[in-house]
Scaffold this motif. Structure first.
Motif, PDB file in Angstrom:
ATOM      1  N   LYS A   1       4.971  15.536  -0.005  1.00 47.80           N
ATOM      2  CA  LYS A   1       4.538  15.090  -1.331  1.00 47.80           C
ATOM      3  C   LYS A   1       5.306  13.866  -1.836  1.00 47.80           C
ATOM      4  O   LYS A   1       5.266  13.549  -3.029  1.00 47.80           O
ATOM      5  CB  LYS A   1       4.642  16.221  -2.381  1.00 47.80           C
ATOM      6  N   ASP A   2       5.999  13.162  -0.941  1.00 48.16           N
ATOM      7  CA  ASP A   2       6.668  11.924  -1.338  1.00 48.16           C
ATOM      8  C   ASP A   2       5.708  10.752  -1.186  1.00 48.16           C
ATOM      9  O   ASP A   2       4.892  10.710  -0.260  1.00 48.16           O
ATOM     10  CB  ASP A   2       7.900  11.664  -0.463  1.00 48.16           C
ATOM     11  N   LEU A   3       5.808   9.785  -2.099  1.00 48.02           N
ATOM     12  CA  LEU A   3       4.977   8.588  -2.055  1.00 48.02           C
ATOM     13  C   LEU A   3       5.797   7.464  -1.412  1.00 48.02           C
ATOM     14  O   LEU A   3       6.826   7.051  -1.948  1.00 48.02           O
ATOM     15  CB  LEU A   3       4.541   8.191  -3.470  1.00 48.02           C
ATOM     16  N   LEU A   4       5.366   6.995  -0.249  1.00 47.82           N
ATOM     17  CA  LEU A   4       6.051   5.928   0.468  1.00 47.82           C
ATOM     18  C   LEU A   4       5.134   4.712   0.574  1.00 47.82           C
ATOM     19  O   LEU A   4       3.911   4.841   0.546  1.00 47.82           O
ATOM     20  CB  LEU A   4       6.466   6.396   1.860  1.00 47.82           C
ATOM     21  N   SER A   5       5.728   3.542   0.737  1.00 44.65           N
ATOM     22  CA  SER A   5       4.938   2.308   0.743  1.00 44.65           C
ATOM     23  C   SER A   5       5.103   1.525   2.033  1.00 44.65           C
ATOM     24  O   SER A   5       6.047   1.731   2.803  1.00 44.65           O
ATOM     25  CB  SER A   5       5.311   1.440  -0.461  1.00 44.65           C
ATOM     26  N   TYR A   6       4.171   0.607   2.239  1.00 40.80           N
ATOM     27  CA  TYR A   6       4.179  -0.242   3.432  1.00 40.80           C
ATOM     28  C   TYR A   6       3.272  -1.438   3.185  1.00 40.80           C
ATOM     29  O   TYR A   6       2.525  -1.492   2.200  1.00 40.80           O
ATOM     30  CB  TYR A   6       3.677   0.548   4.658  1.00 40.80           C
ATOM     31  N   ARG A   7       3.320  -2.398   4.104  1.00 35.70           N
ATOM     32  CA  ARG A   7       2.404  -3.533   4.092  1.00 35.70           C
ATOM     33  C   ARG A   7       1.740  -3.609   5.461  1.00 35.70           C
ATOM     34  O   ARG A   7       2.391  -3.373   6.482  1.00 35.70           O
ATOM     35  CB  ARG A   7       3.148  -4.830   3.751  1.00 35.70           C
ATOM     36  N   PHE A   8       0.455  -3.950   5.478  1.00 40.01           N
ATOM     37  CA  PHE A   8      -0.319  -3.911   6.716  1.00 40.01           C
ATOM     38  C   PHE A   8      -0.912  -5.276   7.016  1.00 40.01           C
ATOM     39  O   PHE A   8      -1.543  -5.902   6.164  1.00 40.01           O
ATOM     40  CB  PHE A   8      -1.427  -2.863   6.611  1.00 40.01           C
TER      41      PHE A   8
ATOM     42  N   GLU B   1       0.860  -1.180   0.000  1.00 38.28           N
ATOM     43  CA  GLU B   1       0.000   0.000   0.000  1.00 38.28           C
ATOM     44  C   GLU B   1       0.897   1.231   0.000  1.00 38.28           C
ATOM     45  O   GLU B   1       2.071   1.158   0.360  1.00 38.28           O
ATOM     46  CB  GLU B   1      -0.912   0.005   1.228  1.00 38.28           C
ATOM     47  N   VAL B   2       0.331   2.358  -0.402  1.00 38.54           N
ATOM     48  CA  VAL B   2       1.122   3.595  -0.469  1.00 38.54           C
ATOM     49  C   VAL B   2       0.375   4.730   0.206  1.00 38.54           C
ATOM     50  O   VAL B   2      -0.852   4.704   0.346  1.00 38.54           O
ATOM     51  CB  VAL B   2       1.451   3.991  -1.931  1.00 38.54           C
ATOM     52  N   PHE B   3       1.130   5.716   0.652  1.00 33.94           N
ATOM     53  CA  PHE B   3       0.546   6.955   1.155  1.00 33.94           C
ATOM     54  C   PHE B   3       1.463   8.100   0.776  1.00 33.94           C
ATOM     55  O   PHE B   3       2.652   7.905   0.523  1.00 33.94           O
ATOM     56  CB  PHE B   3       0.333   6.897   2.673  1.00 33.94           C
ATOM     57  N   ARG B   4       0.901   9.289   0.703  1.00 35.86           N
ATOM     58  CA  ARG B   4       1.678  10.462   0.333  1.00 35.86           C
ATOM     59  C   ARG B   4       1.922  11.330   1.563  1.00 35.86           C
ATOM     60  O   ARG B   4       1.009  11.628   2.313  1.00 35.86           O
ATOM     61  CB  ARG B   4       0.981  11.274  -0.762  1.00 35.86           C
ATOM     62  N   THR B   5       3.159  11.681   1.780  1.00 31.77           N
ATOM     63  CA  THR B   5       3.511  12.503   2.937  1.00 31.77           C
ATOM     64  C   THR B   5       3.178  13.962   2.657  1.00 31.77           C
ATOM     65  O   THR B   5       2.908  14.357   1.516  1.00 31.77           O
ATOM     66  CB  THR B   5       5.009  12.389   3.252  1.00 31.77           C
TER      67      THR B   5
END
Length: 266
Positions: free
Chosen positions: A28-35, A21-25
């Motif tokens: 304005k950077d797009l960072l990813s993670y898994r939940f 999954e991704v979110f925008r800080t």
């Protein structure tokens, strides 16, 4: 340089891997993670080490969630996962900023009352860095798995298992990935800026002691990168628990969760 690890024996079970999954800080950077969801209002944030990304932590993350101990998020450091192309020439506090952005995002996504920060290898060192900082007050405790500490702590194996080696300046880090295992999704070089932003301060022990930070350190007794006995010596008497698990090396320690689950109990 000979690689001590046999990556053919290290498999990521895709049936336990949460989707990226991704979110925008706010930068304005797009960072990813898994939940990894669970029926719990505890949240474990679990960071990866060099070379890989959040994928290789799926066995441990899924085990923590399945045991009902906590929801688990495994973030990709910037420059990994969906942000692989981002520059790692970053400011000294950029990774702290990214962590705070992730915390905000997760609190909007799910119900969270208690947070534990954890990490493996470089991620373990980053967890200890946060533990000694003002940001650390947001977390109830910290779990560092085979944490990377700067050479001045004398806690590294002589050849780092052949897995990583320093730049000529002794500050940047290279990952010795065999060509046969490269997919184009791995990060093989870390700038001195990135390493400085992820590693602990020289006065780590003093800060942890003064602030009475609740943290644990665990390492496998066959670790090829860090010195298990040295880590136990460094943290004994300061950590809530400093343990060495038998039969585990630097990578397999995160694939055998039974020995680690007690560290995440609240």
């Amino acid at each position: 340089m000979k690689l001590a690890f046999d990556l053919r024996d290290f498999k990521i079970p895709v049936d336990r891997l949460a989707p990226q999954e991704v979110f925008r800080t706010r930068q304005k950077d797009l960072l990813s993670y898994r939940f990894y969801p669970a029926r719990s209002e505890n949240l474990v944030i679990l960071y990866h080490g060099v070379g890989g990304d959040s994928r290789y932590l799926c066995v441990l993350a899924q085990a923590i969630a399945s045991a009902g101990l906590a929801q688990v998020v495994t973030p990709d450091f910037r420059g990994h996962g969906a942000s692989l192309q981002l520059s790692d020439k970053i400011s000294a506090n950029q990774l702290e900023i990214d962590l705070e952005e992730l915390v905000i995002h997760m609190k909007m996504k799910t119900s969270v009352k208690n947070m534990i920060l954890s990490g493996h290898s470089l991620g373990g060192g980053f967890a200890l860095r946060i533990a000694a900082s003002d940001i650390g007050k947001q977390f109830s405790k910290f779990v560092a798995i085979a944490p990377y500490l700067p050479p001045t702590f004398h806690a590294l194996q002589d050849n780092l298992g052949g897995w990583i080696y320093f730049d000529e300046d002794g500050e940047g880090i290279n990952v010795n990935y065999p060509e046969a295992f490269k997919t184009g999704e791995e990060k093989t070089h870390y700038s001195a800026d990135f390493i400085r932003a992820a590693t602990v301060p020289e006065d780590l022990l003093l800060l942890l002691h003064e602030q009475s930070v609740p943290f644990s350190v665990v390492t496998g007794d066959r670790d090829e990168v860090v010195l298990p006995l040295r880590l136990q010596e460094i943290f004994d008497g300061i950590a809530s628990k400093a343990a060495t698990e038998p039969g585990l090396n630097h990578l397999t320690i995160v694939t055998k969760p039974a020995s680690l689950l007690s560290f995440y109990e609240t």
